[in-house]
Design a protein around this motif. Structure first.
Motif, PDB file in Angstrom:
ATOM      1  N   ALA A 114       0.835  -1.207   0.000  1.00  0.00           N
ATOM      2  CA  ALA A 114       0.000   0.000   0.000  1.00  0.00           C
ATOM      3  C   ALA A 114       0.871   1.259   0.000  1.00  0.00           C
ATOM      4  O   ALA A 114       0.572   2.236  -0.700  1.00  0.00           O
ATOM      5  N   TRP A 115       1.956   1.250   0.781  1.00  0.00           N
ATOM      6  CA  TRP A 115       2.876   2.399   0.824  1.00  0.00           C
ATOM      7  C   TRP A 115       3.511   2.622  -0.549  1.00  0.00           C
ATOM      8  O   TRP A 115       3.632   3.755  -1.022  1.00  0.00           O
ATOM      9  N   LEU A 116       3.913   1.545  -1.204  1.00  0.00           N
ATOM     10  CA  LEU A 116       4.547   1.643  -2.522  1.00  0.00           C
ATOM     11  C   LEU A 116       3.569   2.157  -3.578  1.00  0.00           C
ATOM     12  O   LEU A 116       3.943   2.945  -4.455  1.00  0.00           O
ATOM     13  N   VAL A 117       2.314   1.715  -3.507  1.00  0.00           N
ATOM     14  CA  VAL A 117       1.298   2.220  -4.445  1.00  0.00           C
ATOM     15  C   VAL A 117       1.133   3.725  -4.270  1.00  0.00           C
ATOM     16  O   VAL A 117       1.023   4.475  -5.247  1.00  0.00           O
ATOM     17  N   ASP A 118       1.136   4.178  -3.019  1.00  0.00           N
ATOM     18  CA  ASP A 118       1.040   5.614  -2.751  1.00  0.00           C
ATOM     19  C   ASP A 118       2.186   6.397  -3.387  1.00  0.00           C
ATOM     20  O   ASP A 118       2.055   7.586  -3.685  1.00  0.00           O
TER      21      ASP A 118
ATOM     22  N   TRP B 221      -6.462   6.499   2.022  1.00  0.00           N
ATOM     23  CA  TRP B 221      -5.752   5.734   0.992  1.00  0.00           C
ATOM     24  C   TRP B 221      -6.749   5.233  -0.054  1.00  0.00           C
ATOM     25  O   TRP B 221      -6.521   5.353  -1.259  1.00  0.00           O
ATOM     26  N   ALA B 222      -7.854   4.644   0.423  1.00  0.00           N
ATOM     27  CA  ALA B 222      -8.864   4.134  -0.507  1.00  0.00           C
ATOM     28  C   ALA B 222      -9.481   5.265  -1.324  1.00  0.00           C
ATOM     29  O   ALA B 222      -9.726   5.113  -2.535  1.00  0.00           O
ATOM     30  N   LEU B 223      -9.724   6.407  -0.697  1.00  0.00           N
ATOM     31  CA  LEU B 223     -10.286   7.552  -1.425  1.00  0.00           C
ATOM     32  C   LEU B 223      -9.328   8.038  -2.504  1.00  0.00           C
ATOM     33  O   LEU B 223      -9.765   8.427  -3.605  1.00  0.00           O
ATOM     34  N   ALA B 224      -8.030   8.007  -2.215  1.00  0.00           N
ATOM     35  CA  ALA B 224      -7.043   8.427  -3.215  1.00  0.00           C
ATOM     36  C   ALA B 224      -7.069   7.503  -4.429  1.00  0.00           C
ATOM     37  O   ALA B 224      -6.994   7.959  -5.585  1.00  0.00           O
ATOM     38  N   ARG B 225      -7.193   6.191  -4.203  1.00  0.00           N
ATOM     39  CA  ARG B 225      -7.243   5.257  -5.325  1.00  0.00           C
ATOM     40  C   ARG B 225      -8.532   5.460  -6.140  1.00  0.00           C
ATOM     41  O   ARG B 225      -8.521   5.398  -7.370  1.00  0.00           O
ATOM     42  N   LEU B 226      -9.637   5.691  -5.451  1.00  0.00           N
ATOM     43  CA  LEU B 226     -10.904   5.919  -6.153  1.00  0.00           C
ATOM     44  C   LEU B 226     -10.856   7.221  -6.955  1.00  0.00           C
ATOM     45  O   LEU B 226     -11.392   7.291  -8.067  1.00  0.00           O
TER      46      LEU B 226
ATOM     47  N   GLN C 196     -18.493   8.451  -2.166  1.00  0.00           N
ATOM     48  CA  GLN C 196     -19.559   9.016  -1.338  1.00  0.00           C
ATOM     49  C   GLN C 196     -19.829   8.129  -0.127  1.00  0.00           C
ATOM     50  O   GLN C 196     -20.054   8.634   0.986  1.00  0.00           O
ATOM     51  N   LEU C 197     -19.792   6.827  -0.338  1.00  0.00           N
ATOM     52  CA  LEU C 197     -20.021   5.887   0.761  1.00  0.00           C
ATOM     53  C   LEU C 197     -18.917   5.993   1.804  1.00  0.00           C
ATOM     54  O   LEU C 197     -19.180   6.016   3.015  1.00  0.00           O
ATOM     55  N   LEU C 198     -17.685   6.072   1.354  1.00  0.00           N
ATOM     56  CA  LEU C 198     -16.561   6.192   2.283  1.00  0.00           C
ATOM     57  C   LEU C 198     -16.583   7.519   3.031  1.00  0.00           C
ATOM     58  O   LEU C 198     -16.330   7.578   4.235  1.00  0.00           O
TER      59      LEU C 198
ATOM     60  N   GLU D 149      -8.249   8.437  -8.315  1.00  0.00           N
ATOM     61  CA  GLU D 149      -7.444   8.128  -9.498  1.00  0.00           C
ATOM     62  C   GLU D 149      -8.278   7.438 -10.563  1.00  0.00           C
ATOM     63  O   GLU D 149      -8.160   7.734 -11.767  1.00  0.00           O
ATOM     64  N   ILE D 150      -9.140   6.510 -10.140  1.00  0.00           N
ATOM     65  CA  ILE D 150     -10.018   5.826 -11.096  1.00  0.00           C
ATOM     66  C   ILE D 150     -10.987   6.818 -11.721  1.00  0.00           C
ATOM     67  O   ILE D 150     -11.219   6.810 -12.939  1.00  0.00           O
ATOM     68  N   GLU D 151     -11.553   7.684 -10.889  1.00  0.00           N
ATOM     69  CA  GLU D 151     -12.502   8.689 -11.385  1.00  0.00           C
ATOM     70  C   GLU D 151     -11.828   9.605 -12.407  1.00  0.00           C
ATOM     71  O   GLU D 151     -12.387   9.889 -13.470  1.00  0.00           O
ATOM     72  N   ALA D 152     -10.608  10.067 -12.098  1.00  0.00           N
ATOM     73  CA  ALA D 152      -9.894  10.958 -13.010  1.00  0.00           C
ATOM     74  C   ALA D 152      -9.555  10.246 -14.319  1.00  0.00           C
ATOM     75  O   ALA D 152      -9.711  10.824 -15.422  1.00  0.00           O
ATOM     76  N   ALA D 153      -9.107   8.990 -14.220  1.00  0.00           N
ATOM     77  CA  ALA D 153      -8.744   8.228 -15.421  1.00  0.00           C
ATOM     78  C   ALA D 153      -9.963   7.968 -16.297  1.00  0.00           C
ATOM     79  O   ALA D 153      -9.898   8.059 -17.529  1.00  0.00           O
ATOM     80  N   SER D 154     -11.078   7.663 -15.667  1.00  0.00           N
ATOM     81  CA  SER D 154     -12.304   7.411 -16.445  1.00  0.00           C
ATOM     82  C   SER D 154     -12.805   8.691 -17.099  1.00  0.00           C
ATOM     83  O   SER D 154     -13.312   8.686 -18.227  1.00  0.00           O
ATOM     84  N   ARG D 155     -12.642   9.820 -16.413  1.00  0.00           N
ATOM     85  CA  ARG D 155     -13.063  11.101 -16.978  1.00  0.00           C
ATOM     86  C   ARG D 155     -12.194  11.441 -18.206  1.00  0.00           C
ATOM     87  O   ARG D 155     -12.709  11.918 -19.222  1.00  0.00           O
ATOM     88  N   GLU D 156     -10.889  11.191 -18.084  1.00  0.00           N
ATOM     89  CA  GLU D 156     -10.016  11.439 -19.222  1.00  0.00           C
ATOM     90  C   GLU D 156     -10.386  10.575 -20.408  1.00  0.00           C
ATOM     91  O   GLU D 156     -10.366  11.026 -21.567  1.00  0.00           O
TER      92      GLU D 156
END
Length: 373
Positions: free
Chosen positions: A242-246, A353-358, A338-340, A360-367
């Protein structure tokens, strides 16, 4: 396991010899007052096992609470009491994980002050509770040996004594250690105890709102020794990943998760599933390989069906992104965020940490949607 069996057999033979030499006529007469009916004896033994296991685990929990630990989980047989990670409420339910039926208790510290000392009290309290129950049940049976109730008291004394002895013997049991060995490790402050304590310290810091990514690399590195293929190593590898992913080191994070997965194959299925979920999320989100992610999850379908909703939503959002379904990925990531954010634990480092990953997914999907337009 073989050592434990040998010790147990030796103790049983010693007990038989002592009993045959010194048992009083009153004891023998009391044993004759136990029911002769097989169903009565079986039901008495089952209830005695449940009571013995429950008291042992409650001993851990009671000591943990008095030492400032927070209740998380209690499982005995078919029953489970646990704290919901999303709502923070304690709820009673059914245990659907057979591996946990033998009894599990979990409490987590609220601070890192004198952590090793406080953990020692929590660890040793289970066997102490078993010993006290043995004395109480034996005394009660001695004074009221007859009937079905007498059988319950007799079996409770025997099973509680066995539980107390077995958990006090300092030995390894696969990837786990007995309470007795854990107690000694914490007292000696050996490398295994230091690693597990350091991981708990990180948990306490995260609960207070500190982000894992802000921890120095030296602190994360201290979690990785010894490499003893234990449950503690699995937890430490997950934290390191998890630290490395960050920090954007996805390939190195996958190496830690692969090592954790290899160890978890010998652990209860829920641990193997937890590692598989993290690996699948990494492969789906950063490698954009939905097929590989689903292959990792395939052996854990039963555990996935029981995973908390927020975990499934995070994973589904990553899978949708990997499949190129930007609209679905965006919707699922938004709903999960929103749930988190509405959770009482939204400010913890783990939730951040989980919000940061989400995000990233939101930004990537928007792009992806913008490019398509």
């Amino acid at each position: 396991m073989l050592l434990g069996g040998a010790i147990g057999a030796s103790l049983a033979m010693l007990g038989f010899w002592i009993g045959s030499r010194f048992a009083s006529l009153y004891v023998l007469a009391s044993l004759r007052e136990l029911p002769r009916n097989g169903w009565a004896l079986s039901s008495a033994a089952l209830i005695a096992w449940f009571l013995s296991t429950l008291i042992h685990e409650l001993g851990h929990i009671a000591a943990g609470v008095t030492q400032g630990f927070r209740f998380q989980l209690l499982v005995v047989g078919p029953f489970a009491v646990q704290r919901d990670g999303l709502t923070d409420r304690i709820r009673l339910g059914w245990n659907r994980q057979f591996e946990l039926a033998g009894g599990v208790a979990a409490t987590l510290p609220d601070s890192d002050e004198r952590l090793s000392s406080r953990m020692r009290w929590m660890v040793i309290a289970g066997p102490v509770a078993s010993v006290l129950l043995t004395v109480l049940a034996a005394w009660w049976w001695w004074h009221a040996p007859s009937g079905w109730g007498g059988a319950v008291r007799f079996f409770t004394a025997v099973i509680a004594a066995g539980t107390g002895i077995a958990t006090l013997i300092p030995m390894d049991n696969g990837s786990f250690v007995t309470d007795g060995k854990r107690f000694l490790q914490l007292g000696r402050d050996d490398e295994r105890a230091r690693r597990d304590t350091a991981r708990l310290v990180l948990f306490v810091r995260e609960q207070s709102g500190l982000r894992l990514r802000d921890e120095p690399g030296t602190r994360i590195a201290s979690l990785l020794e010894p490499a003893d293929a234990s449950l503690g190593e699995v937890g430490s590898r997950l934290v390191a990943a998890a630290w490395l992913v960050d920090h954007g080191a996805y390939d190195e994070a996958e190496q830690h998760l692969a090592r954790a997965a290899a160890i978890a194959d010998g652990l209860p299925f829920y641990m193997a599933a937890a590692v598989a979920i993290e690996r699948a999320r990494l492969v789906a989100q950063f490698a954009r390989n939905g097929a590989a992610a689903r292959a990792l999850l395939a052996p854990h379908a039963k555990a996935m069906a029981r995973a908390p909703k927020i975990i499934r939503q995070q994973l589904d959002a990553a899978l949708a992104l990997a499949d190129g379904d930007a609209e679905m990925a965006h919707r699922l990531a938004t709903e999960a965020m929103q749930l988190l954010q509405s959770s009482p634990n939204a400010r913890t480092g783990n939730s951040q940490w989980a919000l940061a990953r989400l995000a990233e997914i939101e930004a990537a999907s928007r792009e992806t949607q913008d490019v398509a337009l």
